[in-house]
Design an enzyme around this catalytic site. Structure first.
Site, PDB file in Angstrom:
ATOM      1  N   GLU A  95       0.824  -1.216   0.000  1.00 58.15           N
ATOM      2  CA  GLU A  95       0.000   0.000   0.000  1.00 58.15           C
ATOM      3  C   GLU A  95       0.859   1.267   0.000  1.00 58.15           C
ATOM      4  OE1 GLU A  95      -2.325  -0.341   3.567  1.00 58.15           O
ATOM      5  OE2 GLU A  95      -3.378  -2.141   2.890  1.00 58.15           O
ATOM      6  N   GLY A 148       2.038   4.984  -0.709  1.00 62.89           N
ATOM      7  CA  GLY A 148       1.463   6.260  -1.097  1.00 62.89           C
ATOM      8  C   GLY A 148       2.583   7.210  -1.477  1.00 62.89           C
ATOM      9  N   ARG A 149       3.250   7.698  -0.441  1.00 62.21           N
ATOM     10  CA  ARG A 149       4.259   8.749  -0.582  1.00 62.21           C
ATOM     11  C   ARG A 149       5.280   8.510  -1.701  1.00 62.21           C
ATOM     12  NH1 ARG A 149       5.706  11.691   3.924  1.00 62.21           N
ATOM     13  NH2 ARG A 149       4.841   9.971   5.120  1.00 62.21           N
ATOM     14  N   ARG A 166       2.641  19.823   6.234  1.00 58.82           N
ATOM     15  CA  ARG A 166       3.607  18.891   6.824  1.00 58.82           C
ATOM     16  C   ARG A 166       4.640  19.562   7.745  1.00 58.82           C
ATOM     17  NH1 ARG A 166       6.718  15.966   4.611  1.00 58.82           N
ATOM     18  NH2 ARG A 166       6.257  14.101   5.822  1.00 58.82           N
ATOM     19  N   CYS A 200      -1.920  33.145  10.146  1.00 61.51           N
ATOM     20  CA  CYS A 200      -1.724  33.680  11.496  1.00 61.51           C
ATOM     21  C   CYS A 200      -1.523  32.561  12.512  1.00 61.51           C
ATOM     22  CB  CYS A 200      -2.904  34.565  11.873  1.00 61.51           C
ATOM     23  SG  CYS A 200      -2.904  36.054  10.893  1.00 61.51           S
ATOM     24  N   GLU A 201      -0.407  31.899  12.420  1.00 63.83           N
ATOM     25  CA  GLU A 201       0.009  30.847  13.348  1.00 63.83           C
ATOM     26  C   GLU A 201       1.536  30.862  13.351  1.00 63.83           C
ATOM     27  OE1 GLU A 201      -1.727  28.029  14.803  1.00 63.83           O
ATOM     28  OE2 GLU A 201      -3.710  28.497  13.981  1.00 63.83           O
ATOM     29  N   TYR A 211       0.585  14.042   0.594  1.00 60.56           N
ATOM     30  CA  TYR A 211       0.031  14.697   1.782  1.00 60.56           C
ATOM     31  C   TYR A 211       0.252  16.217   1.705  1.00 60.56           C
ATOM     32  CZ  TYR A 211       0.428   9.797   2.992  1.00 60.56           C
ATOM     33  OH  TYR A 211       0.350   8.425   2.943  1.00 60.56           O
TER      34      TYR A 211
HETATM   35  N1  LLP Z   1      -1.689   2.046   4.228  1.00 64.78           N
HETATM   36  C1  LLP Z   1      -2.200   2.496   5.379  1.00 64.78           C
HETATM   37  C2  LLP Z   1      -3.116   1.648   6.141  1.00 64.78           C
HETATM   38  C3  LLP Z   1      -1.851   3.773   5.842  1.00 64.78           C
HETATM   39  O1  LLP Z   1      -2.341   4.213   6.989  1.00 64.78           O
HETATM   40  C4  LLP Z   1      -0.981   4.580   5.067  1.00 64.78           C
HETATM   41  C5  LLP Z   1      -0.627   5.925   5.494  1.00 64.78           C
HETATM   42  C6  LLP Z   1      -0.487   4.072   3.858  1.00 64.78           C
HETATM   43  C7  LLP Z   1      -0.853   2.789   3.479  1.00 64.78           C
HETATM   44  C8  LLP Z   1       0.433   4.840   2.965  1.00 64.78           C
HETATM   45  O2  LLP Z   1       1.633   5.137   3.593  1.00 64.78           O
HETATM   46  P1  LLP Z   1       2.849   5.796   2.776  1.00 64.78           P
HETATM   47  O3  LLP Z   1       3.340   4.768   1.781  1.00 64.78           O
HETATM   48  O4  LLP Z   1       2.327   6.997   2.084  1.00 64.78           O
HETATM   49  O5  LLP Z   1       3.834   6.141   3.797  1.00 64.78           O
HETATM   50  N2  LLP Z   1       0.336  12.768   6.479  1.00 64.78           N
HETATM   51  C9  LLP Z   1       1.557  12.060   6.854  1.00 64.78           C
HETATM   52  C10 LLP Z   1       1.529  10.605   6.471  1.00 64.78           C
HETATM   53  C11 LLP Z   1       0.321   9.870   7.006  1.00 64.78           C
HETATM   54  C12 LLP Z   1       0.296   8.440   6.597  1.00 64.78           C
HETATM   55  C13 LLP Z   1      -1.003   7.833   6.934  1.00 64.78           C
HETATM   56  N3  LLP Z   1      -1.131   6.486   6.523  1.00 64.78           N
HETATM   57  C14 LLP Z   1       2.754  12.799   6.224  1.00 64.78           C
HETATM   58  O6  LLP Z   1       2.557  13.803   5.569  1.00 64.78           O
HETATM   59  O7  LLP Z   1       3.888  12.397   6.431  1.00 64.78           O
END
Ligand code: LLP
Length: 419
Positions: free
Chosen positions: A277, A279-280, A319, A349-350, A376
């Site tokens: 899974e 994302g980033r 972030r 304003c923070e 994100y």
């Molecule tokens: N699967 C699940 C169940 C998750 O909770 C997440 C991310 C991912 C996959 C994807 O993770 P990645 O490959 O993107 O690391 N907003 C934060 C990151 C929050 C991640 C939440 N869950 C940031 O900007 O660093």
């Protein structure tokens, strides 16, 4: 650190692109994303797999279509993300749905679409999904998201994004899995028990926590197979692959796969679909947030205090404020003279509307960008302080193929007037 020259991005001239557009906006390199997805898919070789892209990282349809063309499916965490994934044409068999508090309506949508797996995150959710399946006269495809109960210190990342320890709200504790097995067996008239998943944390810059989580998951997966041999189809080792935000990341996304795959094979689970899974890593490095410098601010009595005030704020890129994350600032146009430390801040304003100290030219630039902003970034943007959401622009082959302009202040005013 020296400011990198950044006039060209994704084979396009960002200065020219910016000259006719309001800022801030996110510029996306779709070719880079496509290659990243294809690379990760290729790292599985011939093994059965699903690269389920975590839509929460960046949910633009242009991004989703690009990653799907590179071989990805989707990991969604809300009914809206699920609807979006289906609407851009992602096959239901390539979609998994995680989330600790799915509503009945969200569960119904997932059941109706026939997605690969609803990843349940509690024992209680098993009965809820079964009840919805009965009422819709369908069979639910269900995996258990396991919380591998690692020690917090073993998950080397920011506390806000570490999920695989006992105090996190996510998943069923490894110790509680016997109860989850019982619940799955009890609901067997409505549920196909298809597998197990885990996600230990995000922005991992070493493979060890991922491997530790996968190892804990394999023991559970073996027991799962003993009990549900005829329906088990997948093992999902999660996402979390880190990227280099400037302070280094010695591992590539493929390294996580190469480290986790042998665990499946050794556990006799290599024939199952290996789901991940990410994302980033598929989006972050391929996007910049472009911003104009509004003015400088200096203290005549304390010359060490120098601010560069830009038109992007924490509402556009949260972030740094939320995780003390550093996004490198690069110069797109203007700026001359030796590099000096500037504290780059936005208009909100923070006090936390602060992008940190950056080495930028003494004579300040006119246009800058924040690098690695593709994950994100826009998805966590807000309209705080009456600020419009940032624009989004998509490049392929060096040309802008799609864009959504920054919303106007007037649209915010009329929306609030109606509230
Ligand atoms: N699967 C699940 C169940 C998750 O909770 C997440 C991310 C991912 C996959 C994807 O993770 P990645 O490959 O993107 O690391 N907003 C934060 C990151 C929050 C991640 C939440 N869950 C940031 O900007 O660093």
């Amino acid at each position: 650190m020296a400011a990198a020259p950044f006039a060209r991005f994704a084979n396009a001239d960002l200065e020219e692109i910016t000259s006719t557009r309001p800022t801030p906006f996110y510029a996306h390199d779709l070719d880079g994303m496509h290659a990243a997805a294809a690379d990760l898919v290729a790292s599985f070789g011939n093994a059965p797999h699903l690269v389920a892209y975590a839509v929460k990282a960046n949910s633009s349809a242009s991004v989703l279509r690009t990653l799907v063309a590179g071989g990805a499916g989707a990991d969604v965490v809300s009914g809206a993300e699920l609807e979006l994934a289906l609407r851009v044409g992602i096959a239901p068999s390539s979609i998994v749905f995680s989330g600790v508090a799915k509503t009945d309506a969200e569960i119904d949508r997932a059941l109706g679409a026939g997605i690969a797996s609803i990843h349940v995150e509690s024992i209680e959710e098993i009965a809820r999904v079964a009840a919805r399946a009965r009422s819709l006269s369908v069979r639910a495809q269900v995996s258990i998201r396991v919380n591998p109960s690692l020690a917090k210190e073993a998950i080397a990342t920011h506390a806000h994004v570490a999920t695989g320890h006992d105090e996190a709200k996510f998943g069923v504790l490894a110790d509680d899995m016997p109860f989850a097995f019982e619940a799955l067996a009890r609901e067997a008239d409505a549920i196909d028990a298809v597998g197990v998943s885990a996600h230990v944390g995000s922005q991992l810059t070493e493979v060890e926590p991922y491997v530790a989580s996968a190892a804990a998951l394999m023991t559970i997966a073996q027991e799962f197979r003993r009990r549900f041999a005829s329906t088990m189809r997948l093992v999902d080792t999660g996402g979390g692959f880190g990227i280099d935000y400037g302070s280094g990341c010695p591992v590539t996304p493929g390294d996580f796969i190469r480290a986790a795959r042998p665990l499946l094979d050794r556990a006799g689970l290599g024939d199952l679909r290996h789901v991940i899974e990410p994302g980033r890593c598929l989006v972050a490095p391929y996007v910049v947030l472009v911003s104009r410098v509004v003015q400088t601010k200096a203290s005549p009595s304390k010359p060490e205090l120098r601010w560069l005030l830009v038109d992007a704020g924490m509402n556009d890129l949260l972030r740094p404020a939320l995780y003390q994350a550093n996004h490198r600032v690069a110069v797109i146009s203007g700026g001359s003279g030796p590099l000096r430390p500037w504290r780059v801040v936005g208009p909100v304003c923070e006090s936390s509307d602060d992008f940190g100290l950056h080495a930028l030219p003494e004579e300040p630039p006119r246009i800058v960008c924040f690098r690695d902003a593709g994950a994100y970034g826009y998805t966590m943007a807000s309209r705080y302080n009456g600020r419009a959401l940032p624009g989004e622009l998509f490049l392929r082959g060096g040309v802008v193929v799609h864009e959504v302009g920054r919303a106007s202040d007037a649209s915010w005013v009329s929306e609030r007037l109606g509230a």
